[in-house]
Motif scaffolding. Structure first.
Motif, PDB file in Angstrom:
ATOM      1  N   ALA A 134       0.843  -1.206   0.000  1.00  0.00           N
ATOM      2  CA  ALA A 134       0.000   0.000   0.000  1.00  0.00           C
ATOM      3  C   ALA A 134       0.877   1.255   0.000  1.00  0.00           C
ATOM      4  N   GLU A 135       1.947   1.221   0.774  1.00  0.00           N
ATOM      5  CA  GLU A 135       2.861   2.366   0.786  1.00  0.00           C
ATOM      6  C   GLU A 135       3.551   2.528  -0.566  1.00  0.00           C
ATOM      7  N   HIS A 136       3.892   1.433  -1.189  1.00  0.00           N
ATOM      8  CA  HIS A 136       4.506   1.517  -2.513  1.00  0.00           C
ATOM      9  C   HIS A 136       3.507   2.072  -3.531  1.00  0.00           C
ATOM     10  N   ARG A 137       2.230   1.716  -3.393  1.00  0.00           N
ATOM     11  CA  ARG A 137       1.211   2.298  -4.279  1.00  0.00           C
ATOM     12  C   ARG A 137       1.059   3.799  -4.006  1.00  0.00           C
ATOM     13  N   MET A 138       1.301   4.210  -2.764  1.00  0.00           N
ATOM     14  CA  MET A 138       1.289   5.645  -2.454  1.00  0.00           C
ATOM     15  C   MET A 138       2.384   6.361  -3.243  1.00  0.00           C
ATOM     16  N   LEU A 139       3.511   5.703  -3.419  1.00  0.00           N
ATOM     17  CA  LEU A 139       4.581   6.290  -4.239  1.00  0.00           C
ATOM     18  C   LEU A 139       4.118   6.477  -5.681  1.00  0.00           C
ATOM     19  N   LEU A 140       3.390   5.485  -6.207  1.00  0.00           N
ATOM     20  CA  LEU A 140       2.843   5.621  -7.560  1.00  0.00           C
ATOM     21  C   LEU A 140       1.898   6.818  -7.623  1.00  0.00           C
ATOM     22  N   SER A 141       1.082   6.967  -6.606  1.00  0.00           N
ATOM     23  CA  SER A 141       0.158   8.098  -6.551  1.00  0.00           C
ATOM     24  C   SER A 141       0.918   9.422  -6.492  1.00  0.00           C
ATOM     25  N   CYS A 142       2.019   9.426  -5.755  1.00  0.00           N
ATOM     26  CA  CYS A 142       2.852  10.631  -5.656  1.00  0.00           C
ATOM     27  C   CYS A 142       3.427  10.986  -7.021  1.00  0.00           C
ATOM     28  N   ILE A 143       3.876   9.985  -7.778  1.00  0.00           N
ATOM     29  CA  ILE A 143       4.410  10.242  -9.117  1.00  0.00           C
ATOM     30  C   ILE A 143       3.322  10.828 -10.009  1.00  0.00           C
ATOM     31  N   THR A 144       2.133  10.257  -9.951  1.00  0.00           N
ATOM     32  CA  THR A 144       1.022  10.753 -10.760  1.00  0.00           C
ATOM     33  C   THR A 144       0.712  12.202 -10.411  1.00  0.00           C
ATOM     34  N   SER A 145       0.651  12.512  -9.111  1.00  0.00           N
ATOM     35  CA  SER A 145       0.392  13.895  -8.673  1.00  0.00           C
ATOM     36  C   SER A 145       1.509  14.827  -9.089  1.00  0.00           C
ATOM     37  N   LEU A 146       2.741  14.359  -8.954  1.00  0.00           N
ATOM     38  CA  LEU A 146       3.903  15.168  -9.331  1.00  0.00           C
ATOM     39  C   LEU A 146       3.844  15.547 -10.801  1.00  0.00           C
ATOM     40  N   ARG A 147       3.476  14.602 -11.642  1.00  0.00           N
ATOM     41  CA  ARG A 147       3.432  14.847 -13.080  1.00  0.00           C
ATOM     42  C   ARG A 147       2.327  15.816 -13.478  1.00  0.00           C
ATOM     43  N   LYS A 148       1.383  16.075 -12.591  1.00  0.00           N
ATOM     44  CA  LYS A 148       0.292  17.010 -12.874  1.00  0.00           C
ATOM     45  C   LYS A 148       0.610  18.433 -12.417  1.00  0.00           C
ATOM     46  N   VAL A 149       1.699  18.619 -11.678  1.00  0.00           N
ATOM     47  CA  VAL A 149       2.033  19.946 -11.155  1.00  0.00           C
ATOM     48  C   VAL A 149       2.331  20.913 -12.288  1.00  0.00           C
ATOM     49  N   CYS A 150       3.201  20.526 -13.192  1.00  0.00           N
ATOM     50  CA  CYS A 150       3.596  21.374 -14.317  1.00  0.00           C
ATOM     51  C   CYS A 150       2.725  21.045 -15.521  1.00  0.00           C
ATOM     52  N   ILE A 151       2.416  22.051 -16.319  1.00  0.00           N
ATOM     53  CA  ILE A 151       1.551  21.830 -17.484  1.00  0.00           C
ATOM     54  C   ILE A 151       2.197  20.936 -18.534  1.00  0.00           C
ATOM     55  N   ASP A 152       3.544  20.891 -18.575  1.00  0.00           N
ATOM     56  CA  ASP A 152       4.235  20.028 -19.537  1.00  0.00           C
ATOM     57  C   ASP A 152       5.651  19.745 -19.033  1.00  0.00           C
ATOM     58  N   TYR A 153       5.743  19.028 -17.903  1.00  0.00           N
ATOM     59  CA  TYR A 153       7.033  18.827 -17.243  1.00  0.00           C
ATOM     60  C   TYR A 153       8.062  18.113 -18.136  1.00  0.00           C
ATOM     61  N   ALA A 154       7.603  17.309 -19.062  1.00  0.00           N
ATOM     62  CA  ALA A 154       8.530  16.531 -19.891  1.00  0.00           C
ATOM     63  C   ALA A 154       9.198  17.378 -20.971  1.00  0.00           C
ATOM     64  N   ASN A 155       8.543  18.468 -21.408  1.00  0.00           N
ATOM     65  CA  ASN A 155       9.062  19.228 -22.546  1.00  0.00           C
ATOM     66  C   ASN A 155       9.502  20.648 -22.240  1.00  0.00           C
ATOM     67  N   ILE A 156       9.081  21.197 -21.123  1.00  0.00           N
ATOM     68  CA  ILE A 156       9.464  22.569 -20.779  1.00  0.00           C
ATOM     69  C   ILE A 156      10.861  22.554 -20.175  1.00  0.00           C
ATOM     70  N   HIS A 157      11.737  23.380 -20.724  1.00  0.00           N
ATOM     71  CA  HIS A 157      13.127  23.413 -20.270  1.00  0.00           C
ATOM     72  C   HIS A 157      13.252  24.052 -18.892  1.00  0.00           C
ATOM     73  N   ASP A 158      12.651  25.224 -18.717  1.00  0.00           N
ATOM     74  CA  ASP A 158      12.674  25.908 -17.426  1.00  0.00           C
ATOM     75  C   ASP A 158      11.369  26.676 -17.270  1.00  0.00           C
ATOM     76  N   CYS A 159      11.244  27.416 -16.190  1.00  0.00           N
ATOM     77  CA  CYS A 159       9.975  28.078 -15.876  1.00  0.00           C
ATOM     78  C   CYS A 159       9.922  29.523 -16.362  1.00  0.00           C
ATOM     79  N   GLY A 160      10.865  29.921 -17.191  1.00  0.00           N
ATOM     80  CA  GLY A 160      10.957  31.297 -17.669  1.00  0.00           C
ATOM     81  C   GLY A 160       9.767  31.764 -18.490  1.00  0.00           C
TER      82      GLY A 160
END
Length: 194
Positions: A47-73
């Motif tokens: 269950a705790e390991h699944r919480m880590l998966l949930s954390c990754i999912t939430s983390l990936r939603k923070v930025c509008i395009d975390y995979a392609n944006i170079h910086d926050c400028g």
């Protein structure tokens, strides 16, 4: 060697897949479930390991395009502030979680015969805990509102690799040991409950 716990070929394959192609190998993250080879069989730890998966999912939603944006400028100040606040909150919760999670695992190692039978494996497990904690602290120390997206990527990589490498290498072995020893007469009541 008696008492030796070995990795399954499935775990080794999962680790090699992440090293070779992290995004493809971690496609199961989106589903929120661990692949069968990374399930330890202990409900609370899984269950705790699944919480880590949930954390990754939430983390990936923070930025509008975390995979392609170079910086926050190119983001406005309000958006930069939002992303930074979300990441800081997530890092605080994550650090508290991992300290507790690692403490539990290390307690299990100390209270079982695993640390006596295979001290090197237990020491490597605890060293990995220290390395993961240290990387989280490095991310915290390098926070910068203009580079929040870089810290999001760093944390995403750390958590993703933790799930595959740490769980696959260390936690699965520990769980197998505890399960085997817990099944032995008189041992079940001596081991901490997960």
């Amino acid at each position: 060697m008696p008492g030796e716990v070995t990795q399954s070929t499935e775990v080794v394959a999962a680790q090699q897949a992440v090293a070779a192609a992290p995004q493809e190998a971690l496609s199961w993250v989106k589903g929120g479930e661990l692949p069968p080879e990374l399930v330890t069989g202990h409900k609370s730890i899984d269950a705790e390991h699944r919480m880590l998966l949930s954390c990754i999912t939430s983390l990936r939603k923070v930025c509008i395009d975390y995979a392609n944006i170079h910086d926050c400028g190119n983001c406005d100040q309000a958006r930069r502030g939002f992303c930074e606040n979300e990441l800081v909150a997530m890092l605080g919760d994550l650090f508290a979680f991992i300290l507790d999670h690692f403490k539990t695992e290390e307690e299990i190692m100390r209270h079982s015969l695993f640390q006596i039978i295979d001290r090197d494996v237990c020491e490597a497990h605890m060293e990995d805990h220290a390395a993961i904690s240290g990387k989280v602290l490095e991310i915290v120390a390098s926070l910068d509102p203009m580079n929040t997206v870089s810290r999001i990527r760093d944390l995403d990589i750390l958590l993703s690799r933790w799930i595959v490498h740490h769980i696959g290498l260390h936690d699965v072995l520990l769980a197998r040991w505890v399960e085997r020893e817990g099944a032995a007469p008189g041992q079940a009541n001596k081991l901490p409950v997960w």
